[in-house]
Design a protein around this motif. Structure first.
Motif, short mmCIF file in Angstrom:
data_model
loop_
_atom_site.label_atom_id
_atom_site.label_comp_id
_atom_site.label_asym_id
_atom_site.label_seq_id
_atom_site.Cartn_x
_atom_site.Cartn_y
_atom_site.Cartn_z
N SER A 4 0.91 -1.20 0.03
CA SER A 4 -0.11 0.08 0.07
C SER A 4 0.87 1.27 -0.01
N SER A 5 0.08 2.33 -0.34
CA SER A 5 1.26 3.48 -0.21
C SER A 5 0.68 4.45 1.13
N HIS A 6 0.42 3.50 2.16
CA HIS A 6 0.26 4.04 3.49
C HIS A 6 1.51 4.96 4.02
N GLY A 7 1.47 6.24 4.35
CA GLY A 7 2.48 6.98 4.88
C GLY A 7 3.55 7.44 3.74
N HIS A 8 3.38 7.01 2.58
CA HIS A 8 4.35 7.55 1.51
C HIS A 8 4.10 8.94 1.05
N THR A 9 4.07 10.04 1.91
CA THR A 9 3.61 11.14 1.23
C THR A 9 4.73 12.19 2.11
N PRO A 10 4.89 13.35 1.46
CA PRO A 10 5.63 14.40 2.30
C PRO A 10 5.13 14.81 3.63
N ALA A 11 3.93 14.83 3.49
CA ALA A 11 3.08 15.16 4.83
C ALA A 11 3.46 14.01 6.06
N ALA A 12 3.35 12.91 5.52
CA ALA A 12 3.61 11.93 6.74
C ALA A 12 5.21 11.97 6.94
N TRP A 13 5.84 12.03 6.15
CA TRP A 13 7.52 11.95 6.37
C TRP A 13 7.86 13.15 7.12
N THR A 14 7.40 14.38 6.75
CA THR A 14 7.72 15.41 7.67
C THR A 14 7.29 15.46 9.10
N GLY A 15 5.86 14.98 9.29
CA GLY A 15 5.23 14.90 10.67
C GLY A 15 6.10 13.97 11.27
N VAL A 16 6.35 12.85 10.83
CA VAL A 16 7.03 11.83 11.55
C VAL A 16 8.36 12.06 11.99
N THR A 17 9.15 12.92 11.02
CA THR A 17 10.52 13.26 11.29
C THR A 17 10.54 14.23 12.46
N ILE A 18 9.74 15.22 12.20
CA ILE A 18 9.72 16.09 13.17
C ILE A 18 9.37 15.45 14.84
N ALA A 19 8.40 14.72 14.74
CA ALA A 19 7.96 14.21 16.02
C ALA A 19 9.11 13.11 16.71
N PHE A 20 9.85 12.41 15.68
CA PHE A 20 10.75 11.67 16.05
C PHE A 20 12.15 12.55 16.73
N ILE A 21 12.32 13.46 16.17
CA ILE A 21 13.31 14.56 16.79
C ILE A 21 12.72 15.06 18.06
N GLY A 22 11.65 15.20 18.24
CA GLY A 22 10.89 15.51 19.49
C GLY A 22 10.91 14.66 20.60
N PHE A 23 10.85 13.24 20.23
CA PHE A 23 11.17 12.16 21.01
C PHE A 23 12.52 12.12 21.57
N CYS A 24 13.45 12.33 20.65
CA CYS A 24 14.73 12.03 21.05
C CYS A 24 15.23 13.37 22.03
N VAL A 25 14.79 14.49 21.81
CA VAL A 25 14.96 15.78 22.53
C VAL A 25 14.40 15.55 23.93
#
Length: 85
Positions: A4-25
Protein backbone atom coordinates in the motif's frame (compact mmCIF):
# COMPACT_ATOMS: atom_id res chain seq x y z
CA UNK A 1 1.81 -2.70 4.38
CA UNK A 2 4.45 -2.95 1.70
CA UNK A 3 1.83 -3.16 -1.04
CA UNK A 4 0.00 0.00 0.00
CA UNK A 5 0.97 3.64 -0.20
CA UNK A 6 0.24 4.20 3.48
CA UNK A 7 2.48 6.95 4.82
CA UNK A 8 4.41 7.53 1.60
CA UNK A 9 3.66 11.25 1.39
CA UNK A 10 5.65 14.39 2.15
CA UNK A 11 3.17 15.26 4.91
CA UNK A 12 3.66 11.91 6.64
CA UNK A 13 7.45 11.94 6.35
CA UNK A 14 7.71 15.50 7.64
CA UNK A 15 5.34 14.97 10.57
CA UNK A 16 7.01 11.75 11.66
CA UNK A 17 10.53 13.18 11.30
CA UNK A 18 9.70 16.23 13.44
CA UNK A 19 7.96 14.05 16.05
CA UNK A 20 10.96 11.68 16.13
CA UNK A 21 13.30 14.59 16.79
CA UNK A 22 10.98 15.72 19.58
CA UNK A 23 11.04 12.28 21.18
CA UNK A 24 14.83 12.24 21.01
CA UNK A 25 15.04 15.67 22.65
CA UNK A 26 12.54 14.69 25.35
CA UNK A 27 14.35 11.41 26.01
CA UNK A 28 17.72 13.10 26.35
CA UNK A 29 16.40 15.68 28.78
CA UNK A 30 14.55 13.01 30.75
CA UNK A 31 17.82 11.16 31.30
CA UNK A 32 19.47 14.44 32.34
CA UNK A 33 16.57 15.10 34.77
CA UNK A 34 15.71 18.45 33.17
CA UNK A 35 11.91 18.80 33.15
CA UNK A 36 11.90 22.00 31.08
CA UNK A 37 13.86 20.34 28.28
CA UNK A 38 11.58 17.30 28.43
CA UNK A 39 8.49 19.45 27.96
CA UNK A 40 10.22 21.35 25.16
CA UNK A 41 10.69 18.00 23.43
CA UNK A 42 7.00 17.22 23.92
CA UNK A 43 6.15 20.57 22.30
CA UNK A 44 8.30 19.57 19.31
CA UNK A 45 6.38 16.27 19.10
CA UNK A 46 3.09 18.20 18.99
CA UNK A 47 4.51 20.50 16.33
CA UNK A 48 5.23 17.42 14.21
CA UNK A 49 1.55 16.54 14.30
CA UNK A 50 0.55 20.10 13.46
CA UNK A 51 3.04 20.26 10.58
CA UNK A 52 1.81 16.95 9.14
CA UNK A 53 -1.83 18.02 9.38
CA UNK A 54 -1.09 21.40 7.79
CA UNK A 55 0.77 19.76 4.92
CA UNK A 56 -2.06 17.28 4.40
CA UNK A 57 -4.52 20.18 4.29
CA UNK A 58 -2.27 21.86 1.71
CA UNK A 59 -2.59 18.82 -0.55
CA UNK A 60 0.69 17.06 0.24
CA UNK A 61 -0.97 14.10 1.94
CA UNK A 62 -2.65 11.02 0.59
CA UNK A 63 -5.82 11.71 -1.42
CA UNK A 64 -9.09 10.50 0.09
CA UNK A 65 -10.16 8.34 -2.88
CA UNK A 66 -7.00 6.24 -3.22
CA UNK A 67 -8.40 3.15 -1.52
CA UNK A 68 -11.72 1.95 -2.94
CA UNK A 69 -14.16 0.35 -0.57
CA UNK A 70 -13.80 -3.41 -0.72
CA UNK A 71 -16.92 -5.50 -0.49
CA UNK A 72 -16.77 -8.08 2.24
CA UNK A 73 -18.32 -11.44 1.45
CA UNK A 74 -20.74 -12.68 4.10
CA UNK A 75 -19.43 -15.43 6.33
CA UNK A 76 -20.69 -18.89 5.57
CA UNK A 77 -22.59 -20.27 8.51
CA UNK A 78 -22.00 -23.91 9.28
CA UNK A 79 -25.12 -26.00 9.80
CA UNK A 80 -24.88 -28.19 12.88
CA UNK A 81 -24.49 -31.84 11.91
CA UNK A 82 -27.46 -33.97 12.82
CA UNK A 83 -26.72 -36.90 15.05
CA UNK A 84 -28.66 -39.98 14.06
CA UNK A 85 -28.64 -42.97 16.00
Amino acid sequence: MAGSSHGHTPAAWTGVTIAFIGFCVAGAFMVMAQPVGFWAGMVIVALGGVAGAAMRAAGLGQPKDVHPVHEVAPKATAEPASVEG
